[in-house]
Design a protein around this motif. Structure first.
Motif, PDB file in Angstrom:
ATOM      1  N   LEU A 152      20.898   4.271  -1.564  1.00 26.09           N
ATOM      2  CA  LEU A 152      22.191   3.752  -0.765  1.00 26.09           C
ATOM      3  C   LEU A 152      22.691   4.464  -0.114  1.00 26.09           C
ATOM      4  N   VAL A 153      22.813   5.925  -0.448  1.00 28.72           N
ATOM      5  CA  VAL A 153      23.648   7.112   0.309  1.00 28.72           C
ATOM      6  C   VAL A 153      22.790   7.335   1.833  1.00 28.72           C
ATOM      7  N   ARG A 154      21.487   7.543   1.581  1.00 28.84           N
ATOM      8  CA  ARG A 154      20.722   7.815   2.597  1.00 28.84           C
ATOM      9  C   ARG A 154      20.803   6.571   3.691  1.00 28.84           C
ATOM     10  N   GLU A 155      20.582   5.428   3.299  1.00 27.27           N
ATOM     11  CA  GLU A 155      20.426   4.353   4.235  1.00 27.27           C
ATOM     12  C   GLU A 155      21.824   3.910   4.805  1.00 27.27           C
ATOM     13  N   VAL A 211      24.946  -5.075   0.335  1.00 27.02           N
ATOM     14  CA  VAL A 211      26.405  -4.570   0.320  1.00 27.02           C
ATOM     15  C   VAL A 211      26.507  -3.762   1.452  1.00 27.02           C
ATOM     16  N   GLN A 212      25.292  -3.156   1.859  1.00 26.38           N
ATOM     17  CA  GLN A 212      25.570  -2.376   3.154  1.00 26.38           C
ATOM     18  C   GLN A 212      25.887  -3.359   4.256  1.00 26.38           C
ATOM     19  N   ASP A 213      25.257  -4.394   4.218  1.00 29.42           N
ATOM     20  CA  ASP A 213      25.500  -5.283   5.354  1.00 29.42           C
ATOM     21  C   ASP A 213      27.042  -5.687   5.395  1.00 29.42           C
ATOM     22  N   PHE A 234      30.595   9.847   7.400  1.00 28.41           N
ATOM     23  CA  PHE A 234      30.230   9.138   6.195  1.00 28.41           C
ATOM     24  C   PHE A 234      30.609  10.200   5.148  1.00 28.41           C
ATOM     25  N   GLY A 235      31.607   9.710   4.045  1.00 28.89           N
ATOM     26  CA  GLY A 235      32.011  10.691   3.139  1.00 28.89           C
ATOM     27  C   GLY A 235      32.118  10.132   1.888  1.00 28.89           C
ATOM     28  N   GLY A 288      22.415  17.444   3.118  1.00 28.48           N
ATOM     29  CA  GLY A 288      23.032  17.396   4.150  1.00 28.48           C
ATOM     30  C   GLY A 288      23.066  15.614   4.629  1.00 28.48           C
ATOM     31  N   TRP A 289      22.966  14.965   3.365  1.00 23.50           N
ATOM     32  CA  TRP A 289      23.005  13.570   3.579  1.00 23.50           C
ATOM     33  C   TRP A 289      24.163  13.063   4.322  1.00 23.50           C
ATOM     34  N   ILE A 290      25.198  13.568   3.728  1.00 22.53           N
ATOM     35  CA  ILE A 290      26.768  13.082   3.777  1.00 22.53           C
ATOM     36  C   ILE A 290      27.333  14.174   4.886  1.00 22.53           C
ATOM     37  N   ASP A 291      28.504  13.583   5.457  1.00 22.98           N
ATOM     38  CA  ASP A 291      29.216  14.192   6.611  1.00 22.98           C
ATOM     39  C   ASP A 291      30.400  15.111   5.914  1.00 22.98           C
TER      40      ASP A 291
END
Length: 406
Positions: free
Chosen positions: A238-241, A179-181, A255-256, A296-299
């Motif tokens: 998923l979020v970190r990657e 799903v990331q790809d 990334f939000g 702080g993983w997401i913007d």
């Protein structure tokens, strides 16, 4: 008032406000940076296109009309849903064209909606945030209704039926990589301003049903004290990657995430909000939204605060205060998700029949320096504005243009 006449009335109101404030004359001094956004939902043709099977020219015209409406409302950000059900609104090598374009999943619509949206948004000074749903495969449970080339048909072991829908299994590392790809293909192709996830991670609970991830848990969950902790770790990964890969591919993009508005109730966890919500993202969707902000993983985060001020189970004011405290000292910017769709809906309570309810939300948020903007659900309601709630927001708060915070 019918749909077309409501839309015409609302656009006229917005135009009148624009003229009255002088926005059609020389450019005005901008106010301090804040996000003023609108979601454009494509799942089930919710906002766009108005129906499947329209000509490419008609679809393009409808999309541009939503962008022009955003400009008239002095918004600066469009959050455009480009992967509603494990499909694509761009020529993806990973997943089929969305059925919401032509009526048939996999059929080429004859143009590139995402590419057009990015180009036309930027031409108008709008940011374009590409909105992806990571794990939803279909709003039904029949794999044979998917396109023959659909990855879910090639890998049926990736898929879990639940609550009348099909989902990819978040507990499988190969699913998370795929799903990331699929999503990040769009980041490589287009100058997106941001990648945006909505509130669907593990699915919302359905009474009497179990999300069957036994095999994946047996294979991958041994290091965790229980299944819930393992599931949260799957979503954390998923979020970190995704965050790391977005930074590598397009460093300027952000990334939000826009989660359900309640992390946990205080009755469940003393760190939680003063709410009594029936859903808690930490426990029910296995999404540790508070941690994503604090680490702080997401913007940015846009909690969906889809309740009125004073609502007993989930008071907008209490949740605003809680999220502002969570964001304090973090690198993650806080925007507030606003339920414009409830304004004037006769099924909603009395607060939502008042055109000033949403304007009061923005007034309240001014007291919290962590609150850096608002995003409105959704584009159809910005255009129709059935009781003038959006026009009231523009008149009270958006008299001058603003740039999104960076």
């Amino acid at each position: 008032m019918g749909r077309v006449s409501r839309r015409a009335f609302a656009l006229a109101a917005l135009s009148t406000l624009t003229s009255a404030s002088g926005a059609t004359a020389a450019p005005q001094r901008r106010v301090s940076a804040e996000t003023r956004g609108v979601w454009v939902a494509t799942v089930s043709n919710r906002d766009w296109p108005s129906q499947p099977g329209l000509s490419a020219d008609r679809q393009r015209a409808e999309l541009v009309a939503h962008l022009d409406t955003a400009v008239r409302a002095r918004l600066n950000t469009v959050v455009f849903q480009v992967r509603p059900t494990a499909d694509a609104l761009w020529p993806s090598p990973y997943e089929p064209w969305s059925q919401y374009l032509t009526g048939t999943q996999g059929r080429d619509p004859g143009w590139d909606p995402l590419g057009t949206a990015v180009r036309e948004a930027h031409k108008r000074g709008l940011e374009l945030h590409a909105w992806f749903n990571p794990y939803r495969v279909a709003n039904h449970t029949d794999p044979t209704r998917l396109a023959a080339t659909h990855p879910a048909r090639k890998h049926p072991d990736w898929v879990v039926p639940y609550g009348g829908k099909l989902y990819y299994n978040p507990g499988m590392p190969e699913v998370r990589a795929f799903v990331q790809d699929a999503m990040l293909d769009a980041v490589r192709r287009y100058p997106l301003d941001a990648v945006h996830f909505d509130d669907y991670f593990y699915p919302y609970p359905v009474a009497g049903q179990t999300f069957d991830d036994d095999a994946a848990y047996d294979r991958h969950g041994g290091a965790f004290p229980n299944r819930a902790a393992w599931r949260r770790d799957n979503i954390d990964r998923l979020v970190r990657e995704t965050a790391a890969r977005v930074r590598r591919i397009r460093p300027a993009a952000r990334f939000g995430i826009s989660p359900f508005g309640v992390w946990r109730n205080a009755g469940t966890d003393p760190l939680g909000s003063d709410t009594r919500a029936g859903v808690q993202t930490y426990d029910d969707l296995h999404a540790d939204t508070r941690r994503w902000v604090r680490e702080g993983w997401i913007d940015y985060i846009v909690p969906q605060l889809y309740w009125n001020i004073g609502f007993a189970a989930a008071d907008y004011a209490a949740l605003l205060r809680w999220w502002a405290e969570v964001a304090k000292g973090s690198r993650t910017k806080l925007y507030l998700g606003e339920a414009l769709y409830k304004a004037g809906d006769p099924a909603q309570n009395a607060a939502w029949q008042d055109p000033a309810e949403l304007s009061r939300h923005l007034t309240l948020a001014r007291a919290y320096p962590q609150a850096r903007g608002h995003v409105f659900f959704a584009a159809e309601e910005v255009a129709a504005d059935r009781i003038g709630a959006m026009a009231r927001v523009v008149a009270d708060h958006y008299q001058r243009p603003a740039s999104p915070p960076r």
